[in-house]
Motif scaffolding. Structure first.
Motif, PDB file in Angstrom:
ATOM      1  N   THR A 148       1.323  21.390  59.017  1.00  0.00           N
ATOM      2  CA  THR A 148       1.598  22.542  58.155  1.00  0.00           C
ATOM      3  C   THR A 148       0.825  23.784  58.578  1.00  0.00           C
ATOM      4  N   GLY A 149       0.172  23.740  59.737  1.00  0.00           N
ATOM      5  CA  GLY A 149      -0.450  24.960  60.232  1.00  0.00           C
ATOM      6  C   GLY A 149      -1.959  24.950  60.138  1.00  0.00           C
ATOM      7  N   ARG A 150      -2.485  24.689  58.940  1.00  0.00           N
ATOM      8  CA  ARG A 150      -3.924  24.836  58.787  1.00  0.00           C
ATOM      9  C   ARG A 150      -4.715  23.674  59.393  1.00  0.00           C
ATOM     10  N   ARG A 185       7.959  16.306  50.811  1.00  0.00           N
ATOM     11  CA  ARG A 185       7.027  17.400  51.092  1.00  0.00           C
ATOM     12  C   ARG A 185       6.133  17.041  52.266  1.00  0.00           C
ATOM     13  N   ASP A 186       5.526  15.841  52.209  1.00  0.00           N
ATOM     14  CA  ASP A 186       4.631  15.413  53.292  1.00  0.00           C
ATOM     15  C   ASP A 186       5.389  15.245  54.602  1.00  0.00           C
ATOM     16  N   GLU A 198       8.336  16.465  55.637  1.00  0.00           N
ATOM     17  CA  GLU A 198       9.019  17.603  56.241  1.00  0.00           C
ATOM     18  C   GLU A 198       8.163  18.866  56.236  1.00  0.00           C
ATOM     19  N   GLY A 199       6.986  18.802  55.615  1.00  0.00           N
ATOM     20  CA  GLY A 199       6.105  19.962  55.578  1.00  0.00           C
ATOM     21  C   GLY A 199       6.659  21.110  54.758  1.00  0.00           C
ATOM     22  N   LEU A 200       7.264  20.762  53.613  1.00  0.00           N
ATOM     23  CA  LEU A 200       7.894  21.786  52.783  1.00  0.00           C
ATOM     24  C   LEU A 200       6.939  22.267  51.686  1.00  0.00           C
ATOM     25  N   THR A 201       7.278  23.389  51.103  1.00  0.00           N
ATOM     26  CA  THR A 201       6.540  23.839  49.922  1.00  0.00           C
ATOM     27  C   THR A 201       6.973  22.974  48.743  1.00  0.00           C
TER      28      THR A 201
END
Lengths: 358, 302
Positions: free
Chosen positions: B35-37, B100-101, B103-106
């Protein structure tokens, strides 16, 4: 025999010390069980002057007991072997060649028996290199229809007799049943023992019945079905095995296939020990046929492993070991096709042997 | 008071209504989508790494279940499938978290995806007793008899689930297969198997007979060729082969040709094959891809 001159009830003693000078040594592939009158032979083996029920009881109950836990553990351990590639291919072909392809239903028709016999001759039309099963196994009155198809080719015809599957009929009827099947052209007879008499302790009656049936068989090989599912204990299975061999059976067979549990691996293991010990004791080789409940290639291979480990390589041919089965053939063929084509196969590529329902 | 120890999950396969371990005994780590961070991907759970033998067992289970499922009335199949949507609604929180986990969705987007997936399931369930009227019919003939075409299920369908859309995509490929009476073996998304495992848990606690849907998790490149060449599989949906590592959908189609399987190609053809957009409103094409048309004639009565 172990204690000459002792009491008439003689305990059978385990393998090593038995010597029988007047019998020829064992020669592979030759069954010698029909040479003398079974009663004389039994007297000789038991070391008694008269064959009575108490003599038989003493002998059978003098057999060492089966260690149930040990036997089941050994069977489970032998089931874990992984058989792969060329060994698996060999095992599958060997298992196919050991099948007694069976149909024993009240609804058997001449057409169904002809179909079964045709399948035995050509188990897999897509691959002519597939070996044939050893025999087809049908009711006595169905033998002529099987013979029509098989003729003199190398698939034998086995018939069940002696009021199969219950064995509940008078001896005269059972013997007539046997003679009828032989007359119809059966090469092998599968008889059932009288489990009622066996469980009631009347071993002499069981002995006589087997011996007389053997006589009625003439040249046909006799398989003695003990219906182990009804014998309850492994000790009884061992006793029934020895009794059947003593009375002249050429094969000992687990079950009719009509009672559950049928051919379990531990039961077959006990029987394989019995035929091994019998050969050591008398020099005669007797075959083993587990029947009923063996449906998958995996199961069949477990049995082959057990035969090899318990009885030895001498039993690894369809002369001395058979599977009584109907649906096992299809599963073996599917496995065989998988090994040939490299792709998993399906029911569309083997004959449909389900009951027609009509 | 010490912090609570994590309950780490090791999921199993779903075959014939049961949850067996892989025959191979293997499993693999499922990681959250980056997710980027975070520098290192977060561990989510262990999933069973299915082997070809698991796929074989799943096909056996699917074959066994097929006649019963196809023989159920259309109305009954519709009800049973609707019940699955109810169970999914009950497990919404779990589905949202796993989507969410994976697919890395909000959170909001994951909620929307789960809602769309449940709605998609209901949409297909509703077709159970309707597609036959739409796709079949009475053919005009010049004679004193009726001529009727009726759609029938193809049989056992192998489904390679989409690699990216782990729930909405999964539902969009599985529901149209089973609604018409097919049974299926689903090879879940390789890197995102958790929503497929959730769906298996929903199916196991609903009224769907065991074996109708079988879920195998593992490496697509390892298992897919065995399903494609399996001679007891009647059709294969290659959607998940589009973005799978180490496997070409063309090779799978070639293997599938051996026993004349029906093949549904992934979106597009050639090397540019991509996963379709599952957000779009579907049509009946995925349903009709796994149907056979039986045409019979019947004498006219008076």
């Amino acid at each position: 025999m172990c204690h000459p001159g002792g009491p008439r009830v003689v305990r059978w003693c385990p393998r090593p010390t038995v010597t029988r000078p007047h019998r020829p040594p064992y020669t592979p592939g030759v069954s010698t069980s029909t040479e003398v009158d079974p009663t004389t032979r039994a007297r000789d083996i038991l070391g008694v002057s008269r064959l009575t029920n108490s003599a038989l009881t003493g002998w059978l109950h003098g057999l060492p007991g089966v260690d149930q836990v040990g036997c089941e553990a050994r069977a489970a351990a032998l089931s874990t072997r992984s058989v792969k590639t060329s060994s698996k291919a060999w095992a599958i072909d060997t298992a196919i060649s050991m099948i007694d392809l069976t149909t024993l239903e009240g609804a058997d028709t001449p057409g169904k028996v002809r179909g079964l016999a045709t399948r035995a001759l050509v188990p897999d039309p897509s691959d002519p290199s597939t070996p044939s099963p050893a025999a087809v196994c049908v009711y006595g009155d169905m033998v002529p229809f099987a013979r029509e198809v098989i003729g003199e080719r190398d698939v034998r015809i086995a018939a069940v007799a002696t009021a199969f599957p219950s064995g509940r009929a008078s001896r005269a009827v059972k013997l007539a049943d046997t003679r009828d099947a032989v007359q119809n052209g059966a090469d092998e007879i599968d008889m059932v023992i009288d489990r009622g008499a066996f469980l009631a302790g009347d071993y002499l009656s069981v002995f006589r019945e087997i011996a007389e049936t053997k006589e009625a068989c003439g040249d046909a090989r006799l398989k003695v079905i003990m219906e182990t599912g009804e014998l309850v204990t492994y000790d009884n299975v061992r006793r029934a095995s020895w009794l059947s061999m003593l009375a002249g059976g050429d094969f000992i067979k687990t079950s009719t296939g009509k009672i559950s549990p049928a051919a379990t691996l531990p039961v077959t293991l006990v029987m394989l020990e019995a035929v091994r010990d019998w050969r050591d004791a008398t020099g005669e080789q007797v075959g083993v046929k587990p029947a009923g409940g063996i449906r998958t290639s995996k199961d069949a291979i477990k049995f082959l492993v057990t035969v090899n480990e318990v009885a030895g390589e001498d039993w690894l041919s369809n002369e001395w070991f058979r599977f009584g089965a109907s649906s096992l053939l299809n599963d073996l063929l599917l496995q065989r096709q998988k090994m040939t084509t490299g792709a998993y196969s399906g029911a569309d590529y083997v004959a449909d042997d389900a009951p027609s329902g009509y | 008071m010490s912090a609570r120890v994590d309950v780490r999950k090791t999921y199993k396969l779903y075959i014939g209504g049961k949850f067996p371990r892989s025959e191979s005994g293997r499993s693999y780590e499922v990681l959250a989508a980056p997710t980027g961070r975070r520098a290192t991907p977060r561990f989510l759970a262990n999933a069973a790494m299915g082997s070809r033998k698991d796929a074989r067992d799943a096909v056996v289970a699917a074959r066994k279940a097929q006649p019963g499922w196809a023989g159920a009335t259309a109305y009954n199949r519709g009800q049973v499938l609707y019940r699955v949507a109810e169970v999914m609604e009950g497990r919404r929180a779990q589905l949202v978290q796993d989507v969410r986990d994976s697919e890395g969705l909000t959170p909001a987007r994951a909620e929307a995806v789960v809602s769309a997936a449940i709605d998609r399931w209901v949409w297909y369930a509703g077709w159970a007793d309707k597609y036959a009227q739409v796709l079949g019919g009475l053919n005009p003939v010049a004679g004193p008899y009726f001529d009727i075409s009726a759609p029938e299920p193809t049989g056992v369908v192998a489904v390679l689930a989409p690699q990216a859309s782990s729930l909405l995509g999964l539902v969009s490929v599985v529901a149209p297969v089973v609604v018409s009476g097919n049974t299926c073996v689903v090879l879940a998304s390789e890197d995102r198997p958790l929503p497929a495992i959730d769906l298996a848990e929903c199916l196991a606690t609903s009224d769907v007979p065991g074996g109708v849907v079988n879920v195998v998790t593992g490496r697509t490149a390892e298992v897919a060729p065995w399903l494609a060449s399996h001679r007891d599989v009647n059709a294969i949906d290659l959607t998940g082969a589009a973005d799978a590592a180490g496997v070409e959908w063309g090779d799978l189609e070639l293997a599938a040709a051996e026993n004349l399987k029906r093949v549904l190609r992934p979106g597009g053809s050639g090397p540019e094959a991509v996963e379709p957009d599952f957000d779009a409103v579907p049509d009946l094409s995925r349903l009709t891809a796994f149907l056979e048309t039986k045409t019979v004639w019947h004498p006219k009565g008076r």
